[in-house]
Write a protein that holds these residues in place. Structure first.
Motif, mmCIF file in Angstrom:
data_model
loop_
_atom_site.group_PDB
_atom_site.id
_atom_site.type_symbol
_atom_site.label_atom_id
_atom_site.label_comp_id
_atom_site.label_asym_id
_atom_site.label_seq_id
_atom_site.Cartn_x
_atom_site.Cartn_y
_atom_site.Cartn_z
ATOM 1 N N ALA A 194 0.374 3.947 -10.503
ATOM 2 C CA ALA A 194 -0.318 3.032 -11.383
ATOM 3 C C ALA A 194 -1.019 1.901 -10.651
ATOM 4 C CB ALA A 194 0.680 2.459 -12.384
ATOM 5 N N GLY A 195 -1.004 1.893 -9.333
ATOM 6 C CA GLY A 195 -1.648 0.825 -8.578
ATOM 7 C C GLY A 195 -3.156 0.926 -8.601
ATOM 8 N N LEU A 196 -3.822 -0.024 -7.968
ATOM 9 C CA LEU A 196 -5.265 0.010 -7.838
ATOM 10 C C LEU A 196 -5.641 1.240 -7.033
ATOM 11 C CD1 LEU A 196 -5.723 -3.764 -7.198
ATOM 12 C CD2 LEU A 196 -6.484 -2.530 -9.220
ATOM 13 N N GLN A 197 -6.709 1.879 -7.378
ATOM 14 C CA GLN A 197 -7.071 3.171 -6.786
ATOM 15 C C GLN A 197 -7.972 3.027 -5.580
ATOM 16 O OE1 GLN A 197 -5.830 6.127 -8.791
ATOM 17 N NE2 GLN A 197 -4.637 4.331 -9.239
ATOM 18 N N THR A 198 -7.681 3.801 -4.533
ATOM 19 C CA THR A 198 -8.549 3.840 -3.358
ATOM 20 C C THR A 198 -9.309 5.153 -3.349
ATOM 21 O OG1 THR A 198 -6.750 4.727 -1.998
ATOM 22 C CG2 THR A 198 -7.139 2.356 -1.910
ATOM 23 N N ALA A 246 0.830 -1.200 0.000
ATOM 24 C CA ALA A 246 0.000 0.000 0.000
ATOM 25 C C ALA A 246 0.868 1.254 0.000
ATOM 26 C CB ALA A 246 -0.903 0.005 1.230
ATOM 27 N N ASN A 247 0.433 2.218 -0.795
ATOM 28 C CA ASN A 247 1.036 3.553 -0.817
ATOM 29 C C ASN A 247 -0.019 4.507 -0.272
ATOM 30 O OD1 ASN A 247 2.004 6.125 -1.462
ATOM 31 N ND2 ASN A 247 1.617 5.884 -3.641
ATOM 32 N N PRO A 248 0.245 5.168 0.851
ATOM 33 C CA PRO A 248 -0.761 6.084 1.394
ATOM 34 C C PRO A 248 -0.879 7.383 0.606
ATOM 35 C CG PRO A 248 1.197 6.109 2.751
ATOM 36 C CD PRO A 248 1.402 5.039 1.713
ATOM 37 N N VAL A 276 -6.425 5.045 3.964
ATOM 38 C CA VAL A 276 -7.397 4.233 3.227
ATOM 39 C C VAL A 276 -6.734 3.088 2.471
ATOM 40 C CG1 VAL A 276 -9.115 4.258 1.355
ATOM 41 C CG2 VAL A 276 -9.114 6.061 3.091
ATOM 42 N N SER A 277 -5.639 3.348 1.767
ATOM 43 C CA SER A 277 -5.004 2.259 1.012
ATOM 44 C C SER A 277 -4.448 1.189 1.944
ATOM 45 C CB SER A 277 -3.928 2.791 0.070
ATOM 46 O OG SER A 277 -2.930 3.467 0.792
#
Length: 152
Positions: free
Chosen positions: A148-152, A82-84, A122-123
């Protein structure tokens, strides 16, 4: 595994790809405490930031490698990262200490571009307890603070 699903969640940052510096072997070996010095650079550069960037990239690489090994064993354990995103926390005060010209830029970024610490969580929370996550995924906020990761 008898009790169902377990998760390993690692923490990364958008800095893993900005600057676009690939993993460098010199940051991943034993060096007897010599981490490459603390010489600051000019606006978001220098030894401390280089190490931070490499550590956040390493977290992604480790997570993806763990995911592959877990999948090969048929494990129910999920490996996620996860990237915050850019958040209003105190990390920016210590992430690039003394970086020449960074103080004013940090102030602008944090005051006009950052999200709250709660939104930044959240992520991480999605990876920890989200119902629809899959092993090997990277979750991060949409926009400047994410990639580019999945979006939160």
């Amino acid at each position: 595994e008898r009790n169902g699903e377990a998760r390993v969640v690692n923490h990364t940052s958008a800095i893993r790809v900005c600057p676009a510096t690939p993993a460098q072997a010199r940051y991943y070996g034993k060096h007897g405490g010599d981490l490459g010095g603390n010489t600051p650079g000019w606006i978001f550069s220098g030894a401390p930031l280089d190490r931070y960037q490499q550590s956040k990239l390493a977290n992604v690489l480790f997570t993806m490698g763990l995911h592959e090994r877990l999948q090969a064993k048929g494990s129910k354990v999920k490996a996620l990262v996860a990237n915050p995103g850019l958040c209003l926390t105190s990390i920016e005060k210590t992430a690039i200490p003394g970086s020449l010209g960074a103080n004013w830029l940090q102030t602008i970024l944090m005051n006009y571009c950052a999200q709250s610490a709660a939104d930044g969580a959240v992520s991480l929370l999605t990876c920890m307890v989200g119902p629809n996550v899959q092993s090997g995924q990277l979750w991060e906020p949409k926009g400047m603070a994410g990639g580019a990761g999945l979006q939160t």
